[in-house]
Scaffold this motif. Sequence first.
Motif, short mmCIF file in Angstrom:
data_model
loop_
_atom_site.label_atom_id
_atom_site.label_comp_id
_atom_site.label_asym_id
_atom_site.label_seq_id
_atom_site.Cartn_x
_atom_site.Cartn_y
_atom_site.Cartn_z
N GLU A 428 0.83 -1.21 0.00
CA GLU A 428 0.00 0.00 0.00
C GLU A 428 0.86 1.26 0.00
OE1 GLU A 428 -3.01 0.22 -0.59
OE2 GLU A 428 -4.11 -1.51 0.15
N GLN A 431 1.64 2.46 -3.51
CA GLN A 431 0.58 2.91 -4.41
C GLN A 431 0.93 4.29 -5.00
OE1 GLN A 431 -1.67 1.01 -5.51
NE2 GLN A 431 -2.82 -0.10 -3.94
N TYR A 437 -0.66 1.81 -9.77
CA TYR A 437 -1.56 1.46 -8.68
C TYR A 437 -1.89 -0.03 -8.79
CZ TYR A 437 -1.94 6.49 -8.35
OH TYR A 437 -1.63 7.82 -8.23
N TYR A 438 -1.88 -0.69 -7.66
CA TYR A 438 -2.09 -2.14 -7.63
C TYR A 438 -3.48 -2.43 -7.10
CZ TYR A 438 2.93 -1.30 -7.53
OH TYR A 438 4.18 -0.80 -7.78
N LEU A 458 -9.76 2.33 -4.04
CA LEU A 458 -8.56 2.85 -4.69
C LEU A 458 -8.85 4.18 -5.39
CD1 LEU A 458 -5.56 1.81 -5.48
CD2 LEU A 458 -6.59 1.45 -7.74
#
Length: 463
Positions: A428, A431, A437-438, A458
């Motif tokens: 996180e 990110q 962004y995952y 997200l």
Amino acid sequence: MDKNTRICIIGGGPAGLSAGMYLEQKGYENYTILEKSDRVGGKCWSPTYNGRRYEMGAIMGVPSYYAVHDVEEFCGITHDGPQLNRNYKDKNGKVIDPFEPKKNILKIPRLLKMKKQLKKFGEILETKYKGYDVNGHRGVAEGRYDGYAVTPGRERVQGENPNLKDLSLPFSEFCKKNGVELVQDIWIGPFTAFGYGYFDEIPAGYVLKYLDFQTTMNFVHVNLWTWKNGTQYIWEQLDAHLKNHARLNSNITKVVRKDGKVYVTVNGKVEEYDKIIVTSPLYVSDKGKRSDGLVGMVDYFDAREDEKKLFSKIEYERYDVQAFTTEPDKHPEISYYVFDNMQKERLGHLMVYYRRWKDTVDQVLTTYALRKHKDTKEIPYDTCKKTVLEDLKIMGNPAKEVINEWSVYYFPHVFSEDYASGWYDKVEAMQGKYDTYYAGEVMSYGDMDETAEYSRELVERFF
């Protein structure tokens, strides 16, 4: 962030399509969804047999699937499918009712004890483990919660709770620690049978963020949602209603991130973006061994060392599905769960088989089996397939013909040691670090609602 930001979304499953929807609702319309296959929906795959759709992946939902309901409202659709129910058999094919005291006289003390433990479990989840059910795993290893509540309003909740660190324990140990071992008999149906592994290997955080108390009770009471045209229909409709439809058959071979831009080579051509959201697998431990050629993002991205190190901790389940027909007189009258086969000692055996439509025996049935446990050797696919077909004979419902089969990359996760060491907080913290962004299954959980809900979070956090 500038609303004209060019955003690339990798993956046209529930996570990727939901990301597109939530971005669009916030005013971001310059997004592109790239999907490698020739269809949308990911593990929601609903092929057709004799004019009706059957399920090879996700089968059902429950009323607490709030992100899925967002999609329904966005598309103007609803859960209009057949009502599902189930019965139980033992490994020898005998019909049983494990939860009915009148049919299990000798088990009455155990069933009464289970009932007491279930009540206790519900109470400690709401008190001792307050915050356990928020979407995602951010902060859990540090004893805090930060996310959206599992309520219709999905309000943002934050707080400190050191007890949440217990969620890193395997679920069997978590239950033992809290004196509620018997609730595993209830949770195992919608967990292990649905392909998510075994309670002695999977951290409780995964089990309880998917099967929070509310969701589990919906499964227990068969308060289920289905869709007439299959779960894939939800995502087909979402794709059709988005301003930018997913681009199918998009083969991404390279991603380079430099100078604040993201360069994606897709079908041999380089495309330029400002940000990229990855909802496809981050790491595949069987690189080069899978028949579908699936690889993780670390294999085609200019992956950094922190990405490689963290994502290499990801493992996944080997969960196999077969769709088959029967002779009319051998067709089961209902779906069946085989609890005996949901133990690791019975790895590779039939755990559940589904009958979708009540009004005809001229339909496809689907079987589900697991063939990997972290402490045992993986069972070969063909061996598992043969075992399941033999099990169907024992059940009294032998297959006439297998018409479809699928061994899918399923339920990416990390094990207890990495969960406890803060794997999620480390990811996180990355990110947006590389304009990346995952999202997707591993960041939350491997069911369609949790993945879609994580995409919502997200977008709320970063866009």
